[in-house]
Design a protein around this motif. Structure first.
Motif, PDB file in Angstrom:
ATOM      1  N   ASP A  28      46.553  44.994  37.382  1.00 26.64           N
ATOM      2  CA  ASP A  28      45.491  45.448  35.650  1.00 26.64           C
ATOM      3  C   ASP A  28      46.954  45.078  34.891  1.00 26.64           C
ATOM      4  O   ASP A  28      46.027  44.434  33.491  1.00 26.64           O
ATOM      5  N   GLU A  29      47.567  44.444  35.296  1.00 25.74           N
ATOM      6  CA  GLU A  29      48.577  44.012  34.367  1.00 25.74           C
ATOM      7  C   GLU A  29      48.556  42.571  33.885  1.00 25.74           C
ATOM      8  O   GLU A  29      48.690  41.918  32.686  1.00 25.74           O
ATOM      9  N   LEU A  30      48.340  42.127  35.040  1.00 30.78           N
ATOM     10  CA  LEU A  30      48.782  40.650  35.173  1.00 30.78           C
ATOM     11  C   LEU A  30      46.486  40.356  34.970  1.00 30.78           C
ATOM     12  O   LEU A  30      46.402  38.900  34.583  1.00 30.78           O
ATOM     13  N   GLU A  31      45.425  41.078  35.547  1.00 32.77           N
ATOM     14  CA  GLU A  31      44.496  40.624  34.566  1.00 32.77           C
ATOM     15  C   GLU A  31      44.416  40.436  33.099  1.00 32.77           C
ATOM     16  O   GLU A  31      44.078  39.386  32.044  1.00 32.77           O
ATOM     17  N   LYS A  32      45.339  41.201  32.334  1.00 31.71           N
ATOM     18  CA  LYS A  32      45.478  41.208  30.879  1.00 31.71           C
ATOM     19  C   LYS A  32      45.136  39.743  30.338  1.00 31.71           C
ATOM     20  O   LYS A  32      45.463  39.583  29.379  1.00 31.71           O
ATOM     21  N   VAL A  33      46.428  39.356  31.401  1.00 28.45           N
ATOM     22  CA  VAL A  33      47.167  38.113  30.484  1.00 28.45           C
ATOM     23  C   VAL A  33      46.863  36.948  31.379  1.00 28.45           C
ATOM     24  O   VAL A  33      46.885  35.483  31.161  1.00 28.45           O
ATOM     25  N   LEU A  34      45.938  36.874  32.254  1.00 30.88           N
ATOM     26  CA  LEU A  34      45.134  35.481  32.661  1.00 30.88           C
ATOM     27  C   LEU A  34      43.866  35.326  31.888  1.00 30.88           C
ATOM     28  O   LEU A  34      43.580  35.892  31.391  1.00 30.88           O
ATOM     29  N   GLU A  35      43.331  34.080  31.668  1.00 32.31           N
ATOM     30  CA  GLU A  35      42.239  33.298  31.289  1.00 32.31           C
ATOM     31  C   GLU A  35      41.225  33.318  32.310  1.00 32.31           C
ATOM     32  O   GLU A  35      41.556  32.407  33.366  1.00 32.31           O
ATOM     33  N   LYS A  44      30.674  35.389  38.963  1.00 28.90           N
ATOM     34  CA  LYS A  44      31.967  35.509  39.303  1.00 28.90           C
ATOM     35  C   LYS A  44      32.961  34.896  37.699  1.00 28.90           C
ATOM     36  O   LYS A  44      32.968  33.750  37.176  1.00 28.90           O
ATOM     37  N   ARG A  45      34.102  35.809  37.872  1.00 28.00           N
ATOM     38  CA  ARG A  45      35.210  34.879  37.208  1.00 28.00           C
ATOM     39  C   ARG A  45      35.938  34.547  37.945  1.00 28.00           C
ATOM     40  O   ARG A  45      37.166  34.403  38.799  1.00 28.00           O
ATOM     41  N   LYS A  46      36.449  32.862  37.286  1.00 28.78           N
ATOM     42  CA  LYS A  46      37.055  31.611  37.765  1.00 28.78           C
ATOM     43  C   LYS A  46      38.764  32.208  36.768  1.00 28.78           C
ATOM     44  O   LYS A  46      38.369  31.718  35.676  1.00 28.78           O
ATOM     45  N   ILE A  47      39.784  32.030  37.460  1.00 28.32           N
ATOM     46  CA  ILE A  47      41.414  31.973  37.085  1.00 28.32           C
ATOM     47  C   ILE A  47      40.896  30.676  35.800  1.00 28.32           C
ATOM     48  O   ILE A  47      40.804  29.107  37.215  1.00 28.32           O
TER      49      ILE A  47
END
Length: 315
Positions: A230-237, A250-253
Protein backbone atom coordinates in the motif's frame (compact mmCIF):
# COMPACT_ATOMS: atom_id res chain seq x y z
CA UNK A 1 23.96 14.25 24.70
CA UNK A 2 23.63 16.66 27.62
CA UNK A 3 20.12 16.71 29.07
CA UNK A 4 20.53 20.29 30.27
CA UNK A 5 21.14 21.47 26.71
CA UNK A 6 18.16 19.51 25.39
CA UNK A 7 15.29 20.13 27.82
CA UNK A 8 12.80 19.45 25.04
CA UNK A 9 13.42 15.70 25.42
CA UNK A 10 11.58 15.74 28.74
CA UNK A 11 9.03 18.26 27.49
CA UNK A 12 8.11 15.98 24.59
CA UNK A 13 6.39 13.71 27.10
CA UNK A 14 4.41 16.53 28.71
CA UNK A 15 0.64 16.21 28.95
CA UNK A 16 0.32 19.88 27.90
CA UNK A 17 -0.11 20.16 24.13
CA UNK A 18 1.47 23.63 23.89
CA UNK A 19 4.57 22.41 25.69
CA UNK A 20 4.79 19.37 23.40
CA UNK A 21 4.40 21.46 20.23
CA UNK A 22 7.13 23.85 21.33
CA UNK A 23 9.40 20.93 22.23
CA UNK A 24 8.77 19.29 18.85
CA UNK A 25 9.77 22.49 17.06
CA UNK A 26 12.96 22.69 19.12
CA UNK A 27 13.68 19.03 18.41
CA UNK A 28 13.34 19.54 14.66
CA UNK A 29 15.82 22.40 14.66
CA UNK A 30 18.19 20.47 16.91
CA UNK A 31 18.26 17.31 14.78
CA UNK A 32 18.62 19.26 11.55
CA UNK A 33 21.65 21.11 12.88
CA UNK A 34 23.48 18.08 14.32
CA UNK A 35 25.26 15.38 12.36
CA UNK A 36 27.23 13.89 15.25
CA UNK A 37 24.31 12.31 17.10
CA UNK A 38 24.98 8.70 18.05
CA UNK A 39 22.41 5.93 18.05
CA UNK A 40 22.17 6.18 21.84
CA UNK A 41 21.46 9.91 21.58
CA UNK A 42 18.72 9.29 19.03
CA UNK A 43 17.20 6.55 21.18
CA UNK A 44 16.91 9.07 24.01
CA UNK A 45 15.16 11.44 21.62
CA UNK A 46 12.82 8.71 20.46
CA UNK A 47 11.96 7.83 24.03
CA UNK A 48 10.64 11.36 24.41
CA UNK A 49 8.93 11.26 21.01
CA UNK A 50 7.27 7.96 21.87
CA UNK A 51 5.62 9.43 24.96
CA UNK A 52 4.92 12.69 23.17
CA UNK A 53 2.81 10.66 20.77
CA UNK A 54 1.47 8.60 23.67
CA UNK A 55 -0.13 11.68 25.25
CA UNK A 56 -1.61 13.03 22.02
CA UNK A 57 -5.38 12.76 21.96
CA UNK A 58 -8.17 13.22 19.41
CA UNK A 59 -7.86 11.80 15.88
CA UNK A 60 -6.99 15.04 14.07
CA UNK A 61 -4.26 15.88 16.57
CA UNK A 62 -2.83 12.38 16.31
CA UNK A 63 -2.83 12.46 12.51
CA UNK A 64 -1.14 15.87 12.42
CA UNK A 65 1.53 14.79 14.91
CA UNK A 66 2.16 11.50 13.08
CA UNK A 67 2.75 13.36 9.81
CA UNK A 68 4.88 15.99 11.55
CA UNK A 69 7.13 13.30 13.04
CA UNK A 70 7.43 11.51 9.70
CA UNK A 71 6.71 13.40 6.48
CA UNK A 72 7.85 16.76 7.88
CA UNK A 73 10.83 15.66 9.97
CA UNK A 74 12.46 12.75 8.10
CA UNK A 75 13.01 14.46 4.69
CA UNK A 76 14.74 17.37 6.45
CA UNK A 77 17.26 15.19 8.31
CA UNK A 78 20.95 15.36 7.36
CA UNK A 79 22.11 12.43 5.28
CA UNK A 80 24.57 11.40 7.99
CA UNK A 81 21.77 11.12 10.55
CA UNK A 82 18.99 9.58 8.45
CA UNK A 83 19.69 5.86 8.87
CA UNK A 84 20.55 6.14 12.56
CA UNK A 85 17.30 8.04 13.12
CA UNK A 86 15.27 5.37 11.31
CA UNK A 87 17.07 2.61 13.18
CA UNK A 88 16.32 4.35 16.49
CA UNK A 89 12.65 4.53 15.49
CA UNK A 90 12.38 0.80 14.75
CA UNK A 91 14.30 -0.13 17.91
CA UNK A 92 11.92 2.01 19.98
CA UNK A 93 8.80 0.61 18.30
CA UNK A 94 9.99 -2.98 18.58
CA UNK A 95 10.98 -2.54 22.22
CA UNK A 96 7.84 -0.72 23.41
CA UNK A 97 5.21 -2.27 21.13
CA UNK A 98 4.09 -4.71 23.84
CA UNK A 99 3.43 -1.84 26.25
CA UNK A 100 0.70 -0.33 24.05
CA UNK A 101 -2.86 -0.83 25.20
CA UNK A 102 -5.71 -1.41 22.77
CA UNK A 103 -6.94 2.19 23.10
CA UNK A 104 -3.64 3.68 21.90
CA UNK A 105 -2.61 0.94 19.49
CA UNK A 106 -4.37 2.37 16.43
CA UNK A 107 -2.56 5.70 16.51
CA UNK A 108 0.81 3.96 16.73
CA UNK A 109 -0.12 1.77 13.78
CA UNK A 110 -0.81 5.00 11.91
CA UNK A 111 2.61 6.36 12.92
CA UNK A 112 4.25 3.16 11.70
CA UNK A 113 2.40 3.44 8.39
CA UNK A 114 3.66 7.01 8.01
CA UNK A 115 7.25 5.90 8.62
CA UNK A 116 7.04 3.09 6.08
CA UNK A 117 5.69 5.56 3.53
CA UNK A 118 8.15 8.38 4.17
CA UNK A 119 11.10 5.97 4.07
CA UNK A 120 10.05 4.80 0.60
CA UNK A 121 9.50 8.40 -0.48
CA UNK A 122 12.91 9.61 0.66
CA UNK A 123 15.09 6.61 -0.14
CA UNK A 124 13.74 5.84 -3.60
CA UNK A 125 14.89 9.30 -4.65
CA UNK A 126 18.44 8.67 -3.43
CA UNK A 127 19.61 6.74 -6.46
CA UNK A 128 23.34 6.46 -7.06
CA UNK A 129 24.57 5.02 -10.34
CA UNK A 130 27.98 3.39 -10.12
CA UNK A 131 30.51 2.25 -12.67
CA UNK A 132 30.56 -1.15 -11.03
CA UNK A 133 26.87 -1.65 -11.71
CA UNK A 134 27.26 -0.51 -15.32
CA UNK A 135 30.18 -2.88 -15.78
CA UNK A 136 28.17 -5.86 -14.57
CA UNK A 137 25.35 -4.93 -16.91
CA UNK A 138 27.74 -4.83 -19.89
CA UNK A 139 29.18 -8.22 -18.95
CA UNK A 140 25.72 -9.77 -18.94
CA UNK A 141 24.90 -8.17 -22.28
CA UNK A 142 28.15 -9.45 -23.82
CA UNK A 143 27.49 -12.93 -22.48
CA UNK A 144 24.00 -12.86 -23.94
CA UNK A 145 25.32 -11.82 -27.36
CA UNK A 146 27.89 -14.61 -27.39
CA UNK A 147 25.28 -17.19 -26.50
CA UNK A 148 22.62 -16.21 -29.03
CA UNK A 149 23.90 -18.54 -31.73
CA UNK A 150 24.06 -21.58 -29.46
CA UNK A 151 20.73 -23.32 -29.31
CA UNK A 152 21.85 -26.44 -27.47
CA UNK A 153 22.64 -25.78 -23.85
CA UNK A 154 22.55 -27.99 -20.87
CA UNK A 155 19.82 -27.41 -18.31
CA UNK A 156 22.32 -27.07 -15.50
CA UNK A 157 24.24 -24.35 -17.34
CA UNK A 158 21.03 -22.45 -18.06
CA UNK A 159 20.02 -22.55 -14.40
CA UNK A 160 23.49 -21.38 -13.39
CA UNK A 161 23.28 -18.43 -15.76
CA UNK A 162 19.84 -17.49 -14.41
CA UNK A 163 21.08 -17.66 -10.84
CA UNK A 164 24.07 -15.48 -11.68
CA UNK A 165 21.83 -12.96 -13.44
CA UNK A 166 19.51 -12.79 -10.43
CA UNK A 167 22.49 -12.31 -8.13
CA UNK A 168 23.97 -9.61 -10.35
CA UNK A 169 20.57 -7.92 -10.59
CA UNK A 170 20.30 -7.80 -6.81
CA UNK A 171 23.83 -6.43 -6.53
CA UNK A 172 23.05 -3.80 -9.17
CA UNK A 173 19.97 -2.69 -7.24
CA UNK A 174 21.99 -2.34 -4.04
CA UNK A 175 24.68 -0.41 -5.92
CA UNK A 176 22.17 2.01 -7.47
CA UNK A 177 20.14 2.45 -4.28
CA UNK A 178 22.65 2.08 -1.42
CA UNK A 179 20.55 4.07 1.05
CA UNK A 180 17.45 2.01 0.31
CA UNK A 181 19.44 -1.23 0.56
CA UNK A 182 20.79 -0.17 3.97
CA UNK A 183 17.26 0.63 5.16
CA UNK A 184 15.90 -2.70 3.91
CA UNK A 185 18.65 -4.40 5.90
CA UNK A 186 17.45 -2.55 9.01
CA UNK A 187 13.90 -3.80 8.40
CA UNK A 188 15.13 -7.37 7.85
CA UNK A 189 17.17 -7.17 11.03
CA UNK A 190 14.28 -5.81 13.07
CA UNK A 191 10.50 -5.87 12.54
CA UNK A 192 10.52 -8.20 9.52
CA UNK A 193 13.22 -10.55 10.78
CA UNK A 194 12.09 -14.17 10.25
CA UNK A 195 13.26 -15.05 13.77
CA UNK A 196 11.68 -13.92 17.02
CA UNK A 197 14.87 -14.70 18.90
CA UNK A 198 18.36 -14.94 17.47
CA UNK A 199 20.80 -16.51 19.90
CA UNK A 200 23.69 -15.46 17.67
CA UNK A 201 22.83 -11.78 18.06
CA UNK A 202 25.26 -10.52 20.68
CA UNK A 203 26.33 -6.99 21.62
CA UNK A 204 29.26 -5.64 19.66
CA UNK A 205 31.95 -5.18 22.28
CA UNK A 206 33.93 -2.93 19.97
CA UNK A 207 31.13 -0.38 19.61
CA UNK A 208 29.92 1.26 22.84
CA UNK A 209 26.92 2.71 21.00
CA UNK A 210 25.71 -0.66 19.71
CA UNK A 211 22.09 -1.43 20.57
CA UNK A 212 20.58 -4.77 19.47
CA UNK A 213 17.55 -4.58 17.22
CA UNK A 214 14.37 -6.21 18.59
CA UNK A 215 12.89 -8.87 16.30
CA UNK A 216 9.21 -8.53 15.56
CA UNK A 217 6.92 -8.94 17.44
CA UNK A 218 4.39 -10.78 15.27
CA UNK A 219 1.74 -8.08 15.67
CA UNK A 220 4.16 -5.56 14.20
CA UNK A 221 5.15 -8.02 11.47
CA UNK A 222 1.54 -8.53 10.40
CA UNK A 223 0.94 -4.79 10.23
CA UNK A 224 4.04 -4.16 8.10
CA UNK A 225 3.17 -7.03 5.78
CA UNK A 226 -0.34 -5.63 5.29
CA UNK A 227 0.75 -2.06 4.49
CA UNK A 228 4.01 -2.73 2.62
CA UNK A 229 2.54 -2.71 -0.90
CA UNK A 230 0.00 0.00 0.00
CA UNK A 231 2.69 2.50 0.99
CA UNK A 232 4.89 1.51 -1.93
CA UNK A 233 2.05 2.24 -4.37
CA UNK A 234 1.71 5.79 -3.01
CA UNK A 235 5.27 6.77 -3.97
CA UNK A 236 5.45 5.05 -7.36
CA UNK A 237 4.66 6.72 -10.66
CA UNK A 238 2.74 4.77 -13.28
CA UNK A 239 1.93 4.88 -16.96
CA UNK A 240 -0.98 3.06 -18.55
CA UNK A 241 -0.19 0.25 -20.95
CA UNK A 242 -2.86 -0.98 -23.34
CA UNK A 243 -3.80 -4.60 -22.82
CA UNK A 244 -5.88 -6.96 -24.92
CA UNK A 245 -9.26 -5.91 -26.28
CA UNK A 246 -11.18 -7.43 -23.39
CA UNK A 247 -8.70 -6.37 -20.72
CA UNK A 248 -8.56 -3.07 -18.91
CA UNK A 249 -5.40 -0.96 -19.34
CA UNK A 250 -2.57 -2.05 -17.08
CA UNK A 251 -0.24 0.17 -15.10
CA UNK A 252 3.49 0.04 -15.64
CA UNK A 253 5.97 1.47 -13.15
CA UNK A 254 7.89 4.47 -14.44
CA UNK A 255 11.61 4.74 -13.94
CA UNK A 256 14.09 2.38 -12.37
CA UNK A 257 12.60 0.96 -9.17
CA UNK A 258 14.30 -1.98 -7.39
CA UNK A 259 11.12 -3.94 -6.71
CA UNK A 260 13.00 -7.15 -5.93
CA UNK A 261 15.01 -5.35 -3.27
CA UNK A 262 11.87 -3.80 -1.77
CA UNK A 263 10.00 -7.12 -1.68
CA UNK A 264 13.01 -9.03 -0.32
CA UNK A 265 11.88 -8.86 3.35
CA UNK A 266 8.54 -10.44 2.42
CA UNK A 267 10.29 -13.13 0.39
CA UNK A 268 12.51 -13.95 3.38
CA UNK A 269 9.53 -14.16 5.70
CA UNK A 270 7.73 -16.51 3.34
CA UNK A 271 10.77 -18.75 3.00
CA UNK A 272 12.42 -18.61 6.42
CA UNK A 273 9.85 -17.80 9.10
CA UNK A 274 9.36 -20.58 11.63
CA UNK A 275 5.65 -19.77 12.00
CA UNK A 276 3.13 -20.80 9.39
CA UNK A 277 0.76 -17.81 9.94
CA UNK A 278 3.64 -15.42 9.20
CA UNK A 279 4.65 -17.39 6.09
CA UNK A 280 1.04 -17.44 4.92
CA UNK A 281 0.54 -13.71 5.44
CA UNK A 282 3.79 -12.92 3.59
CA UNK A 283 2.77 -15.20 0.71
CA UNK A 284 -0.60 -13.44 0.48
CA UNK A 285 1.13 -10.05 0.31
CA UNK A 286 3.37 -11.28 -2.50
CA UNK A 287 0.28 -12.49 -4.39
CA UNK A 288 -1.24 -9.00 -4.30
CA UNK A 289 -3.13 -8.28 -7.53
CA UNK A 290 -1.32 -4.96 -7.95
CA UNK A 291 2.05 -6.69 -8.28
CA UNK A 292 0.71 -8.69 -11.22
CA UNK A 293 -0.90 -5.58 -12.70
CA UNK A 294 2.41 -3.70 -12.55
CA UNK A 295 4.21 -6.60 -14.23
CA UNK A 296 6.38 -7.19 -11.18
CA UNK A 297 5.24 -10.78 -10.76
CA UNK A 298 3.87 -13.33 -13.20
CA UNK A 299 1.20 -15.88 -12.55
CA UNK A 300 2.01 -19.56 -12.66
CA UNK A 301 0.52 -21.44 -15.58
CA UNK A 302 -2.03 -24.18 -15.01
CA UNK A 303 0.48 -26.77 -16.22
CA UNK A 304 2.93 -25.73 -13.52
CA UNK A 305 0.21 -25.97 -10.89
CA UNK A 306 -0.80 -29.44 -12.10
CA UNK A 307 2.79 -30.64 -12.09
CA UNK A 308 3.27 -29.41 -8.53
CA UNK A 309 0.10 -31.11 -7.31
CA UNK A 310 0.79 -34.40 -9.08
CA UNK A 311 1.94 -37.17 -6.78
CA UNK A 312 4.75 -39.27 -8.13
CA UNK A 313 4.40 -42.13 -5.67
CA UNK A 314 7.00 -43.54 -3.33
CA UNK A 315 10.62 -43.60 -4.39
Amino acid sequence: MDGQKTPFVRELGSSDRKVRDKALESLTKFVQSRTDLTLVDLLKLWKGLFYCFYHSDRPLTQQALARALSYSLVPSLPQATLHRFLRAFWITIGRDYHSLDRIRLDKYLMLIRCYVGVAFEVLLKNKTSTKNADGKKRKREDAAKQGRGKKQKKQAEAETVEDEEEKDSAEDAEAKFPDLAAYISIIEEGPLCPLNYDEDQAPDEGDPNYVPMPHGPDGLRYHLIDIWVDELEKVLEFEEVAGDEDETPKRKIKGDVPIELILRPLEKLRAESAYKPVRTRAAEALEDERLFEWGVRTRKSEEDDDSEEEWGGFE
